[in-house]
Write a protein that holds these residues in place. Structure first.
Motif, mmCIF file in Angstrom:
data_model
loop_
_atom_site.group_PDB
_atom_site.id
_atom_site.type_symbol
_atom_site.label_atom_id
_atom_site.label_comp_id
_atom_site.label_asym_id
_atom_site.label_seq_id
_atom_site.Cartn_x
_atom_site.Cartn_y
_atom_site.Cartn_z
ATOM 1 N N ALA A 1 -26.000 29.923 -8.765
ATOM 2 C CA ALA A 1 -27.313 30.083 -8.761
ATOM 3 C C ALA A 1 -27.748 28.847 -8.024
ATOM 4 O O ALA A 1 -28.623 28.765 -7.328
ATOM 5 N N PHE A 2 -26.952 27.578 -8.161
ATOM 6 C CA PHE A 2 -27.454 26.396 -7.265
ATOM 7 C C PHE A 2 -27.202 26.583 -5.880
ATOM 8 O O PHE A 2 -27.820 26.089 -5.120
ATOM 9 N N SER A 3 -25.792 26.982 -5.883
ATOM 10 C CA SER A 3 -25.532 27.333 -4.312
ATOM 11 C C SER A 3 -26.453 28.217 -3.587
ATOM 12 O O SER A 3 -26.666 28.018 -2.340
ATOM 13 N N ASN A 4 -27.020 29.086 -4.276
ATOM 14 C CA ASN A 4 -27.731 30.289 -3.755
ATOM 15 C C ASN A 4 -29.023 29.459 -3.066
ATOM 16 O O ASN A 4 -29.778 30.095 -2.129
ATOM 17 N N LEU A 5 -29.423 28.405 -3.547
ATOM 18 C CA LEU A 5 -30.799 27.612 -3.091
ATOM 19 C C LEU A 5 -30.608 27.195 -1.520
ATOM 20 O O LEU A 5 -31.553 26.934 -1.001
ATOM 21 N N PHE A 6 -29.189 27.105 -1.078
ATOM 22 C CA PHE A 6 -28.844 26.581 0.258
ATOM 23 C C PHE A 6 -28.522 27.566 1.123
ATOM 24 O O PHE A 6 -28.038 27.180 2.136
#
Length: 279
Positions: free
Chosen positions: A36-41
């Motif tokens: 989910a955090f990596s999806n932000l970028f």
């Protein structure tokens, strides 16, 4: 009382990182928070991490920062070698040579390295062992980086480190766990233990600076799609434990557990000229 102090040292220095390891495992490895955090970028349209294509960002956050741990390690190696050289200089047997070293101002530097030989050797060993631990874990877990997995238009299926872990054999070609770039920043934690040995009052600043450096190194790689955030946390945990064990072998618990020195400021009393200490 001594038993309490000893146990307190081990509880803090081993207990906290092991607790962090449990939290990271439960909160990241067993959930989808990393993704989910990596999806932000990640840009699903172009199927890329846009920041990963910025050459200037790559230089500033990945290539140039390597200078800090690399130069630190090189200085430690040079210092360790020079410390043995001073032992070969016998002022009584070779007075002219010793006088020449004094004249060119090299003797003080050689005496300094000889006096701090253990510290230079500790940094060399701490850096080497930390690098070895990270390389071992990378090769024995075979975790692929996000951009290499099908999650982000890659070709390899994503697997967590505990799914591939093999204690004695190379697990595969993946080399992404723990974070290698982050570990380079975290290796500066070795300097914290040197500062603790001498009870330097700024030791905590070295600690926080080293942790911040590792986090910055690791997080910027997450922005580029080359690591998950948990890879940075794991790198910090393993580097801390490696540096701690190495420091215990070189310095011993008693030396590392001494309270830090405080700044003493003399203040004159207006009435009688007495001096009081503030620290």
């Amino acid at each position: 009382m001594q038993t309490f102090v000893r146990h307190r040292f081990y509880w803090l220095n081993f207990g906290i990182p092991l607790l962090c390891a449990a939290v990271v495992f439960l909160a990241f490895d067993l959930t989808r928070i990393d993704i989910a955090f990596s999806n932000l970028f990640y840009d699903p349209v172009s199927q890329t991490f846009p920041i990963g294509k910025m050459q200037l960002f790559e230089k500033i956050t990945h290539k140039w920062p390597r200078i800090i741990p690399n130069w630190t390690g090189e200085v430690a190696i040079i210092g360790a070698l020079l410390s043995f050289l001073w032992g070969c200089v016998n002022a009584h047997k070779y007075p002219k040579f010793a006088a020449f070293l004094e004249k060119i101002k090299l003797a003080p530097a050689l005496r300094f390295t000889a006096r701090h030989r253990r510290d230079f050797l500790f940094v060399v060993f701490a850096f080497s062992l930390s690098t070895g631990v990270i390389h071992y874990l990378k090769s024995h877990t075979s975790v692929y980086c996000p951009v290499e997995t099908t999650q982000y238009a890659g070709k390899i299926e994503h697997k967590d480190w505990y799914e591939n872990f093999d204690l004695f054999n190379t697990a595969g070609e993946g080399r992404c766990w723990p974070g290698g770039h982050a570990s380079g920043g975290f290796t500066m934690l070795a300097l914290y233990f040197v500062a603790r040995r001498y009870r330097w009052r700024h030791a905590k600043a070295v600690l926080y600076g080293s942790l911040a450096l590792g986090m910055i190194y690791g997080t910027t790689r997450v922005f580029q799609g080359w690591h998950y955030m948990s890879h940075t946390f794991w790198a910090g945990i393993f580097i801390w434990l490696t540096c701690l064990l190495t420091a215990l072998a070189f310095y011993g618990r008693a030396r590392l557990d001494q309270p830090l020195r405080q700044t003493t400021v003399g203040v004159e009393d207006s009435a009688g000229g007495a001096r009081v200490s503030a620290g």
